[in-house]
Design a protein around this motif. Structure first.
Motif, PDB file in Angstrom:
ATOM      1  N   GLU A   1       0.773  -1.001   0.049  1.00  0.00           N
ATOM      2  CA  GLU A   1       0.124   0.120   0.068  1.00  0.00           C
ATOM      3  C   GLU A   1       0.926   1.228   0.168  1.00  0.00           C
ATOM      4  O   GLU A   1       2.007   1.284   0.557  1.00  0.00           O
ATOM      5  N   PRO A   2       0.501   2.159  -0.411  1.00  0.00           N
ATOM      6  CA  PRO A   2       1.084   3.688  -0.420  1.00  0.00           C
ATOM      7  C   PRO A   2       1.245   4.126   0.969  1.00  0.00           C
ATOM      8  O   PRO A   2       0.344   4.005   1.778  1.00  0.00           O
ATOM      9  N   GLY A   3       2.500   4.826   1.140  1.00  0.00           N
ATOM     10  CA  GLY A   3       2.395   5.591   2.513  1.00  0.00           C
ATOM     11  C   GLY A   3       3.372   6.676   2.181  1.00  0.00           C
ATOM     12  O   GLY A   3       3.522   7.321   1.008  1.00  0.00           O
ATOM     13  N   ARG A   4       3.893   7.308   3.418  1.00  0.00           N
ATOM     14  CA  ARG A   4       4.952   8.457   3.021  1.00  0.00           C
ATOM     15  C   ARG A   4       5.992   8.171   4.267  1.00  0.00           C
ATOM     16  O   ARG A   4       5.675   7.659   5.565  1.00  0.00           O
ATOM     17  N   ASP A   5       7.229   8.706   4.201  1.00  0.00           N
ATOM     18  CA  ASP A   5       8.271   8.788   4.963  1.00  0.00           C
ATOM     19  C   ASP A   5       8.057   9.848   5.661  1.00  0.00           C
ATOM     20  O   ASP A   5       7.258  10.862   5.880  1.00  0.00           O
ATOM     21  N   THR A   6       9.286   9.952   6.619  1.00  0.00           N
ATOM     22  CA  THR A   6       9.199  11.234   7.736  1.00  0.00           C
ATOM     23  C   THR A   6       9.449  12.671   7.016  1.00  0.00           C
ATOM     24  O   THR A   6       9.004  13.756   7.422  1.00  0.00           O
ATOM     25  N   ARG A   7       9.766  12.672   5.805  1.00  0.00           N
ATOM     26  CA  ARG A   7       9.926  13.935   4.803  1.00  0.00           C
ATOM     27  C   ARG A   7       8.791  14.101   3.916  1.00  0.00           C
ATOM     28  O   ARG A   7       8.841  15.016   3.055  1.00  0.00           O
ATOM     29  N   GLY A   8       7.774  13.234   4.033  1.00  0.00           N
ATOM     30  CA  GLY A   8       6.605  13.518   3.297  1.00  0.00           C
ATOM     31  C   GLY A   8       6.489  12.778   1.769  1.00  0.00           C
ATOM     32  O   GLY A   8       5.572  12.783   1.016  1.00  0.00           O
ATOM     33  N   ARG A   9       7.507  12.204   1.546  1.00  0.00           N
ATOM     34  CA  ARG A   9       7.731  11.529   0.436  1.00  0.00           C
ATOM     35  C   ARG A   9       6.962  10.007   0.258  1.00  0.00           C
ATOM     36  O   ARG A   9       6.919   9.379   1.180  1.00  0.00           O
ATOM     37  N   PRO A  10       6.542   9.942  -0.964  1.00  0.00           N
ATOM     38  CA  PRO A  10       5.664   8.710  -1.135  1.00  0.00           C
ATOM     39  C   PRO A  10       6.599   7.290  -1.035  1.00  0.00           C
ATOM     40  O   PRO A  10       7.689   7.337  -1.550  1.00  0.00           O
ATOM     41  N   THR A  11       6.071   6.251  -0.315  1.00  0.00           N
ATOM     42  CA  THR A  11       6.646   5.030  -0.195  1.00  0.00           C
ATOM     43  C   THR A  11       5.611   4.049  -0.541  1.00  0.00           C
ATOM     44  O   THR A  11       4.714   4.063  -0.570  1.00  0.00           O
ATOM     45  N   LEU A  12       6.298   2.807  -0.951  1.00  0.00           N
ATOM     46  CA  LEU A  12       5.551   1.758  -0.967  1.00  0.00           C
ATOM     47  C   LEU A  12       5.783   0.755   0.365  1.00  0.00           C
ATOM     48  O   LEU A  12       6.900   0.221   0.700  1.00  0.00           O
ATOM     49  N   ASP A  13       4.823   0.685   0.825  1.00  0.00           N
ATOM     50  CA  ASP A  13       4.985  -0.327   2.125  1.00  0.00           C
ATOM     51  C   ASP A  13       4.321  -1.621   1.956  1.00  0.00           C
ATOM     52  O   ASP A  13       3.183  -1.929   1.644  1.00  0.00           O
ATOM     53  N   LEU A  14       5.413  -2.499   2.316  1.00  0.00           N
ATOM     54  CA  LEU A  14       5.250  -3.974   2.123  1.00  0.00           C
ATOM     55  C   LEU A  14       5.214  -4.555   3.410  1.00  0.00           C
ATOM     56  O   LEU A  14       6.063  -4.486   4.265  1.00  0.00           O
ATOM     57  N   SER A  15       4.304  -5.506   3.683  1.00  0.00           N
ATOM     58  CA  SER A  15       4.287  -6.555   4.765  1.00  0.00           C
ATOM     59  C   SER A  15       4.651  -7.849   4.372  1.00  0.00           C
ATOM     60  O   SER A  15       3.879  -8.364   3.653  1.00  0.00           O
ATOM     61  N   VAL A  16       5.833  -8.336   4.558  1.00  0.00           N
ATOM     62  CA  VAL A  16       6.422  -9.523   4.110  1.00  0.00           C
ATOM     63  C   VAL A  16       6.280 -10.667   5.342  1.00  0.00           C
ATOM     64  O   VAL A  16       6.716 -10.424   6.231  1.00  0.00           O
ATOM     65  N   ALA A  17       5.650 -11.724   4.635  1.00  0.00           N
ATOM     66  CA  ALA A  17       5.470 -12.793   5.717  1.00  0.00           C
ATOM     67  C   ALA A  17       6.480 -13.953   5.365  1.00  0.00           C
ATOM     68  O   ALA A  17       6.470 -14.205   4.266  1.00  0.00           O
ATOM     69  N   ASN A  18       7.091 -14.406   6.543  1.00  0.00           N
ATOM     70  CA  ASN A  18       7.732 -15.741   6.362  1.00  0.00           C
ATOM     71  C   ASN A  18       6.967 -17.137   7.006  1.00  0.00           C
ATOM     72  O   ASN A  18       6.942 -17.200   7.947  1.00  0.00           O
TER      73      ASN A  18
END
Length: 242
Positions: free
Chosen positions: A156-173
């Motif tokens: 899902e899309p997110g934001r880093d501490t500087r407001g830049r767009p990030t791709l947030d990944l939840s990775v399961a083992n």
């Protein structure tokens, strides 16, 4: 992992321990492992050694809990003379047939005991070193399989501490052994069907990270500029051995 604490007193002696990462079997000859503890300074130093169980949170932080009943450590405390090298034996006492790999940390830490020479100044800063090494109890029929064990549960899309767009990944083992993320290859797909393979620089925050068996790790990587920010899916591949 090395942790350094400080308190007032005589300068502390430095020490080293090896191996820093180890695998043990739940039974047989490999259920016992020898560690080498070495005092590489010119002063004596006191060291305490114990083992704790690891549980991993999504952000990679760990909860450590006592595991004294699952290991025998001998000696658990020792005084190392200047330039002395000693062997510490660690023996697994837990179940002989665990259904998956079990993760622990062997912790070796200096004790705040003044073993300095007479006349040594006592008003300086003492640095106490703590090593947190990795120990895995690995059943003989258990192996990591990154191609099948790692699953992206959520993207899902997110934001880093500087407001830049990030791709947030939840990775399961979902496998039975830990996996180190090496040679990570992430493919992201937008809602309109466009896909892009993220560059090594974009997934740099994932490189070298560890995902324990049964754990879920969450990573924020750089959003690929080729895709519009919005709903997205992703897949993950890891190259090389775990």
């Amino acid at each position: 992992m090395i942790v350094v604490g400080a308190l007032l007193g005589a300068p502390a002696s430095a020490f080293k321990i090896s191996p820093f990462t180890a695998e043990m079997a739940p039974a047989g000859a490999r259920a016992t492992l020898d560690y080498v503890v070495e005092n590489d300074s010119s002063d004596s130093t006191a060291v305490q050694i114990g083992v704790v169980k690891r549980e991993q949170a999504e952000d990679g932080t760990e909860t450590l809990s006592p595991a004294e009943d699952q290991f025998l450590v001998f000696p658990a405390q020792l005084v190392l003379l200047p330039r002395e090298k000693r062997t510490v034996r660690v023996q697994w006492l837990g179940p002989v047939k665990p259904d998956k790999e079990l993760a622990y940390r062997l912790i070796a830490e200096q004790l705040p005991v003044d073993l300095g020479r007479p006349g040594t100044a006592r008003n300086s800063l003492k640095l106490l070193v703590k090593y947190q090494t990795a120990v895995y109890i690995l059943p003989p029929d258990v192996h990591a399989d990154p191609a099948h064990d790692l699953v992206v549960q959520r993207a899902e899309p997110g934001r880093d501490t500087r407001g830049r767009p990030t791709l947030d990944l939840s990775v399961a083992n979902r496998g039975l052994a830990h996996i180190n993320l090496r040679g990570v290859r992430v493919t992201a797909r937008s809602g309109d069907g466009k896909s892009v393979i993220l560059s090594p620089a974009q997934v740099g925050t994932m490189m070298g990270e560890n995902v324990l068996s049964g754990s879920v790790r969450r990573f924020a990587v750089a959003w690929p500029p080729e895709l519009a920010v919005g709903p997205v899916s992703a897949t993950l591949e890891v190259q090389g051995a775990p």
